[in-house]
Design a protein around this motif. Sequence first.
Motif, mmCIF file in Angstrom:
data_model
loop_
_atom_site.group_PDB
_atom_site.id
_atom_site.type_symbol
_atom_site.label_atom_id
_atom_site.label_comp_id
_atom_site.label_asym_id
_atom_site.label_seq_id
_atom_site.Cartn_x
_atom_site.Cartn_y
_atom_site.Cartn_z
ATOM 1 N N LEU A 96 0.825 -1.205 0.000
ATOM 2 C CA LEU A 96 0.000 0.000 0.000
ATOM 3 C C LEU A 96 0.866 1.265 0.000
ATOM 4 O O LEU A 96 0.503 2.267 -0.615
ATOM 5 C CB LEU A 96 -0.968 -0.011 1.185
ATOM 6 C CG LEU A 96 -2.049 -1.108 1.136
ATOM 7 C CD1 LEU A 96 -2.868 -1.116 2.417
ATOM 8 C CD2 LEU A 96 -2.940 -0.952 -0.078
ATOM 9 N N GLN A 150 -6.027 -4.456 -0.118
ATOM 10 C CA GLN A 150 -6.824 -4.180 1.070
ATOM 11 C C GLN A 150 -7.743 -5.349 1.398
ATOM 12 O O GLN A 150 -8.025 -5.624 2.555
ATOM 13 C CB GLN A 150 -7.638 -2.895 0.889
ATOM 14 C CG GLN A 150 -6.788 -1.649 1.001
ATOM 15 C CD GLN A 150 -7.552 -0.383 0.682
ATOM 16 O OE1 GLN A 150 -8.525 -0.395 -0.073
ATOM 17 N NE2 GLN A 150 -7.106 0.727 1.241
ATOM 18 N N LYS A 181 -4.230 -1.327 -4.962
ATOM 19 C CA LYS A 181 -4.553 -0.899 -3.597
ATOM 20 C C LYS A 181 -5.836 -1.577 -3.121
ATOM 21 O O LYS A 181 -5.879 -2.141 -2.028
ATOM 22 C CB LYS A 181 -4.710 0.627 -3.538
ATOM 23 C CG LYS A 181 -5.057 1.138 -2.155
ATOM 24 C CD LYS A 181 -5.213 2.643 -2.147
ATOM 25 C CE LYS A 181 -5.598 3.123 -0.763
ATOM 26 N NZ LYS A 181 -5.831 4.565 -0.724
#
Length: 191
Positions: free
Chosen positions: A94, A119, A115
């Motif tokens: 990230l 996540q 990203k």
Amino acid sequence: MKGSDNPMVKINCLWISREKKWLHHKVSILIITIFLLAGVMAPVHGQSGLLAITAREPETVYLDNTRITKYVNSGILDGWVKKVVTDKERKAKLQSVKKAKKSSKKDKAKAKEMKALYQKMSYQFIHIQFDSKNFRYKVLESYYYDKDSQLIYRDINASDWVTVPVESTEEKIMRNMTDYIQNNIEYVTMK
């Protein structure tokens, strides 16, 4: 007297019956234990399915020993690896995505996609091939899963051959795959 002797005989018979049942029970438990131990001590041919690979992050990379193929003529080793994403790795990925914000629109879009993927992602299965003669590898496809084992992304674009870096996780996977094939040849698909 006869009346008092009969109850004792019956009690003795019941006691003997209980002993026989208990003995039968012990023998059954012993037989089941032997079968279970024989199963545990049998050659590892895929009962567990995943063999831990010693990597930089312990217990994050596993070789699926149920899906190994060796192409005899070319010497190519084909298999699947499970890669668990650690919190440390997620944070690093990230951070690298944040640095990509100054890139082109195409790179920004890819960074945004990565990203979102990192996540959610918990682990991935990677279809990988090794050319052990030339010390190189390539990734054929990757499947990304969330913590609920739901497929969240699939990448089926095969990469080009890349040299296996010395002392890398890829080298350890290749060596483990080679060792597994040598020690468990009867459980490996040969083509």
